[in-house]
Design an enzyme around this catalytic site. Structure first.
Site: not given
Ligand SMILES: Cc1cc2nc3c(=O)[nH]c(=O)nc-3n(C[C@H](O)[C@H](O)[C@H](O)COP(=O)(O)O)c2cc1C
Length: 382
Positions: A109, A132, A158, A254, A278
């Site tokens: 992440s 992100y 994402t 995603k 999510h």
């Protein structure tokens, strides 16, 4: 209760609940608003039944799959999740060691507590970086370039989190990074001193992907502020198309839930999409990812690798999703509770149970390779 007493998701969840301070357990276990989508993600699997064939000669079972050019020994992987060192002091390294043993992949992440470089220099599994999209385009480019230099194989953007979900459990406890606990939240840390001792004894908590860009120490910026102020809700398909070009390698979105979006992902050159909400942590009331899978596979076919995550707790859930055309299945809380419960041995035990459940179910289904699973193997109840 010990690790050896854990045989399924619920056992690991219970052990994690006993070990973690309440605010941290609720950060993992919680979801948005009324948590309807969170519950629905798992419940959706129960409305689909498996239809086995017999007498197919299944002494050898091959569980391997290839996604986005990477061969995995098992059809599941560990989805990217934030802040793992808060759950257990070994954090991402525990997950990475387990992932390496099982020959699968792991998404780090952007809010990971270990650096891209530490993972790539110590592990050989295909590295995935979850990213992100920031308002600052220069920052986006710098982060992609750093990931490229670190040997990341798959960039996973994402797209369902342009703003933070309404997680009311966290509002009640005051869970935030840096900590801003309410009195009730603080009390729950006091009653779990073992966690606090382990946390304090080990390496300092860091967010190495963000620390050069975001000042999170000294309470200046919280993760909530990061989502609200730094991520770009104006992100559009043309922005992402530019990013896919700049990356020049495998790119995956995603958080795709609509067939239209899945088609656009193909059009801009993505190699994969993850059908995901999510884990119910963003838009509550969103359809479950499993319910949405067949429609998406029906539109994009084999033009892109379709992955799925959300609510997966059993090997049979994985089989159902593979039967409907998913190429691999992401696990979230399924490995996070074991991580919190027991670190690396916990994650290894959970992944081992998942692998044997899948292998056993494949035999009982009469399938010796993942490619033999198809829509003929499932029936919906209504
Ligand atoms: C505690 C926690 C943290 C997460 N952090 C991230 C993250 O940083 N980036 C991301 O793309 N998804 C994140 N997710 C979502 C997961 O990648 C995945 O989509 C979700 O957990 C799947 O649902 P499941 O937990 O029911 O398996 C997080 C999920 C949880 C539970």
């Amino acid at each position: 209760m010990r690790l050896n007493d854990c045989f399924n998701f619920h056992d690991f969840r219970e052990l994690a609940r006993r070990r973690l301070p309440g605010p941290i357990f609720n950060y993992i276990d919680g979801a948005a608003d009324d948590e309807t989508t969170y519950r629905r993600n798992t419940a959706a699997f129960e409305e689909c039944d498996l239809l086995p064939n017999v007498l197919r000669g299944v002494d050898q079972v091959d569980l391997s799959v290839t996604i986005m050019g990477q061969k995995l020994q098992v059809p599941f992987y560990c989805s990217p999740t934030a802040l793992q060192r808060l759950f257990h002091h070994q954090g991402e390294l525990a997950v990475a060691h387990a992932v390496q043993k099982f020959g699968t992949m792991f998404g780090l992440s952007s809010l990971g507590t270990v650096s891209l470089e530490d993972l790539s220099s110590n592990f050989s599994f295909p590295q995935v970086y979850q990213f992100y999209f920031h308002k600052d385009r220069g920052l986006n480019k710098a982060m992609l370039d750093r990931a490229k230099a670190a040997g990341v194989r798959i960039m996973m953007l994402t797209v369902d989190s342009i703003t933070g979900g309404n997680r009311e459990r966290d509002l009640r406890t005051g869970f935030a990074i840096p900590f801003r606990l309410t009195l009730a939240g603080m009390t729950q840390f006091v009653v779990k001193p073992r966690w606090a001792i382990e946390y304090a004894r080990h390496e300092k908590f860091r967010l190495p992907q963000l620390e050069n860009h975001v000042a999170m120490s000294g309470s200046t910026t919280s993760i909530g502020d990061y989502f609200t102020n730094m991520l770009d809700p104006a992100m559009s398909w043309s922005d992402v198309a530019d990013m896919v070009k700049h990356w020049g390698d495998k790119f995956c979105l995603k958080g795709v839930m609509s067939p239209e979006d899945a088609k656009r992902a193909v059009d801009i050159g993505c190699a994969g999409i993850v059908v995901s909400n999510h884990g119910g942590r963003q838009l509550d009331g969103s359809r479950s990812s499993f319910d949405q899978l067949a429609e998406i596979v029906g539109i994009v076919g084999d033009n892109i690798d379709v992955l799925l995550d959300g609510g997966v707790q059993r090997g049979t859930h994985v089989l159902k999703a593979l039967s409907l055309g998913a190429k691999a299945i992401g696990l979230g809380r399924f490995y996070l509770f074991p991580l919190a419960a027991a670190g690396q041995p916990g994650v290894e035990r959970a992944l081992g149970l998942m692998r044997s459940e899948i292998e056993r179910a494949m035999r009982l289904m009469g399938c010796s390779s993942i490619a033999q699973l198809s829509r003929n193997n499932v029936r919906f109840r209504n």
